[in-house]
Design an enzyme around this catalytic site. Sequence first.
Site, PDB file in Angstrom:
ATOM      1  N   HIS A  63       5.221   6.342  13.665  1.00  0.00           N
ATOM      2  CA  HIS A  63       6.256   5.690  14.474  1.00  0.00           C
ATOM      3  C   HIS A  63       7.596   6.355  14.168  1.00  0.00           C
ATOM      4  O   HIS A  63       8.157   6.142  13.092  1.00  0.00           O
ATOM      5  CB  HIS A  63       6.330   4.192  14.136  1.00  0.00           C
ATOM      6  CG  HIS A  63       5.067   3.442  14.438  1.00  0.00           C
ATOM      7  ND1 HIS A  63       4.832   2.848  15.649  1.00  0.00           N
ATOM      8  CD2 HIS A  63       3.962   3.203  13.680  1.00  0.00           C
ATOM      9  CE1 HIS A  63       3.637   2.262  15.630  1.00  0.00           C
ATOM     10  NE2 HIS A  63       3.090   2.458  14.453  1.00  0.00           N
ATOM     11  N   HIS A 181      -4.804  -0.877  19.368  1.00  0.00           N
ATOM     12  CA  HIS A 181      -4.472  -1.685  18.196  1.00  0.00           C
ATOM     13  C   HIS A 181      -5.188  -3.009  18.446  1.00  0.00           C
ATOM     14  O   HIS A 181      -4.696  -3.848  19.189  1.00  0.00           O
ATOM     15  CB  HIS A 181      -2.947  -1.857  18.142  1.00  0.00           C
ATOM     16  CG  HIS A 181      -2.462  -2.802  17.096  1.00  0.00           C
ATOM     17  ND1 HIS A 181      -1.346  -2.553  16.340  1.00  0.00           N
ATOM     18  CD2 HIS A 181      -2.906  -4.012  16.684  1.00  0.00           C
ATOM     19  CE1 HIS A 181      -1.137  -3.557  15.510  1.00  0.00           C
ATOM     20  NE2 HIS A 181      -2.073  -4.461  15.701  1.00  0.00           N
ATOM     21  N   ASN A 280       0.909  -4.664   9.840  1.00  0.00           N
ATOM     22  CA  ASN A 280      -0.006  -5.162  10.855  1.00  0.00           C
ATOM     23  C   ASN A 280      -0.906  -4.038  11.368  1.00  0.00           C
ATOM     24  O   ASN A 280      -0.370  -3.036  11.842  1.00  0.00           O
ATOM     25  CB  ASN A 280       0.813  -5.756  12.014  1.00  0.00           C
ATOM     26  CG  ASN A 280      -0.054  -6.531  12.979  1.00  0.00           C
ATOM     27  OD1 ASN A 280      -1.225  -6.783  12.719  1.00  0.00           O
ATOM     28  ND2 ASN A 280       0.526  -6.892  14.108  1.00  0.00           N
ATOM     29  N   ASP A 307       0.082   5.741   9.697  1.00  0.00           N
ATOM     30  CA  ASP A 307       0.730   4.585  10.347  1.00  0.00           C
ATOM     31  C   ASP A 307       2.154   4.409   9.794  1.00  0.00           C
ATOM     32  O   ASP A 307       2.606   3.289   9.553  1.00  0.00           O
ATOM     33  CB  ASP A 307      -0.096   3.309  10.188  1.00  0.00           C
ATOM     34  CG  ASP A 307       0.371   2.194  11.125  1.00  0.00           C
ATOM     35  OD1 ASP A 307       1.285   2.438  11.943  1.00  0.00           O
ATOM     36  OD2 ASP A 307      -0.166   1.076  11.038  1.00  0.00           O
ATOM     37  N   HIS A 311      11.420   1.073   8.779  1.00  0.00           N
ATOM     38  CA  HIS A 311      12.268  -0.062   9.173  1.00  0.00           C
ATOM     39  C   HIS A 311      13.540  -0.072   8.341  1.00  0.00           C
ATOM     40  O   HIS A 311      13.552   0.417   7.206  1.00  0.00           O
ATOM     41  CB  HIS A 311      11.529  -1.388   8.958  1.00  0.00           C
ATOM     42  CG  HIS A 311      10.449  -1.624   9.958  1.00  0.00           C
ATOM     43  ND1 HIS A 311      10.702  -1.920  11.275  1.00  0.00           N
ATOM     44  CD2 HIS A 311       9.101  -1.602   9.829  1.00  0.00           C
ATOM     45  CE1 HIS A 311       9.553  -2.066  11.919  1.00  0.00           C
ATOM     46  NE2 HIS A 311       8.570  -1.863  11.074  1.00  0.00           N
TER      47      HIS A 311
HETATM   48  O1  DOR Z   1       2.820  -2.591  10.661  1.00  0.00           O
HETATM   49  C1  DOR Z   1       2.995  -2.178  11.798  1.00  0.00           C
HETATM   50  N1  DOR Z   1       4.134  -1.572  12.154  1.00  0.00           N
HETATM   51  N2  DOR Z   1       2.048  -2.365  12.709  1.00  0.00           N
HETATM   52  C2  DOR Z   1       2.226  -2.084  13.998  1.00  0.00           C
HETATM   53  O2  DOR Z   1       1.327  -2.267  14.755  1.00  0.00           O
HETATM   54  C3  DOR Z   1       3.515  -1.594  14.480  1.00  0.00           C
HETATM   55  C4  DOR Z   1       4.242  -0.906  13.412  1.00  0.00           C
HETATM   56  C5  DOR Z   1       5.683  -0.675  13.766  1.00  0.00           C
HETATM   57  O3  DOR Z   1       5.950  -0.167  14.850  1.00  0.00           O
HETATM   58  O4  DOR Z   1       6.538  -0.979  12.939  1.00  0.00           O
HETATM   59 ZN    ZN Z   2      -0.878  -0.434  15.341  1.00  0.00          ZN
END
Ligand code: DOR
Ligand code: ZN
Length: 430
Positions: A63, A181, A280, A307, A311
Amino acid sequence: MAKNILIKNGFVIDPANKINQKANVYIVDGKIAEVGKIEPKADMVIDAAGKYVLPGLIDIHVHFREPGDEEEETIASGSAAAVAGGFTSVVCMPNTEPAIDDATSVEYIHRMGRQARKTHVYVMGAITKGRAGEQLSEMGFMAQAGAVGFTDDGSGVQNVSVMLRALKYSSMFKNIVISQHCQDNSLAGSGVMNAGFNSTVLGIPGIDPLAEEMMLWRDIQLVRKTNMRYHVQHVSTAKSVELIRQAKKDCLPITCEAAPHHLLLTDDACCDYDTNYKVNPPLRTEKDIEAIKQAIKDGTIDALASDHAPHLKSEKELEFLAAPFGIASLECALGLYIKALIEPKIIDWPQLVSIMAEKPAKIISVDKGTLGKGKQADITIINPNYEYTVDVNKFRSKSKNCPYNGDKLKGKVEYTIVGGEIRYSAFATV
Ligand code: DOR
Ligand code: ZN
């Protein structure tokens, strides 16, 4: 830029070509010219004695928050993090704000990736417009623009007829995978961690493993009907693994990936309310970890992906219920996999390289993941035994929400070479 590079004396692991031995690698004009007992003249020589020379690692689930949340990550900062982690290709998820759901956005991501000049940046487009789960996005235009797959990642496509239509529609495009997902929102509700003993004791709403398994089971029926390629993102439960294993036995065109936190951490970690463990799908139990590791060993799990979900500190500092889901792990993912899989001898190095390079390339249908003659020279050179301490303050990523900070890991990335150019070196500023 050196026109020719010779990587000397390294131990080359290239499962696609069944190479697992000491060899030299010769790069000419950005391509692999030869691998073997050769010693041609070169503009630049890298002495890789005692090091592993691998096909560039490929992370099919990251991401990078551009467009929209550039203070968390940009394509440039994420790309710098990727090469520091040894990744020569990454696939960006479309859950940006706004979502990546049209060709212009796909082209934008590619352009920013090229400008960053670090890793190859690929992208999956959203399955539905705005990831709202209602109308299919302009998948055709995005495929034409080079999207390597589609997903509404961050959430699953809830409506079964929309998902069926997406799978059918994807038959129009070559080399495109529909990824999911898996999480049924009606079951997941407002859950923020695994539903189980710990969530009950803490009084925190849980996400039942069934939320993942129900959607996965449903999708498997859709794949049975359509026979279209389908990829399960970040598998987190033992039952999910079993469903995928059975689907593969039934010869369905299904692949799946696992993330490092689902191999190393259980929901016990949430008991201190540390939001760096809020992710998640959520951290599950020892039993789930064991099942995922077994599935990696027996080939049920095709790929490993970080993944990487950066943040802001200010958002992760909110209380557990309010903080966002996600772990930033791009720069230590390789070390985490070594810890989870190589050190306990669950798999060996060729298997690790296969699920971090060769097989991910196949899932996104790119001609990468090997050191075959004539292939683009994407190469990762690591010191497998060098121990380092994870230090979030040294991350190239803009975000520091990494629960492994301070942990000791093995496997230092020394060089990341992309298209024959050194894009990361542990020894110099590149
Ligand atoms: O932990 C997660 N963060 N799971 C997700 O599906 C989205 C991701 C995010 O974009 O931060
Ligand atoms: Zn995901």
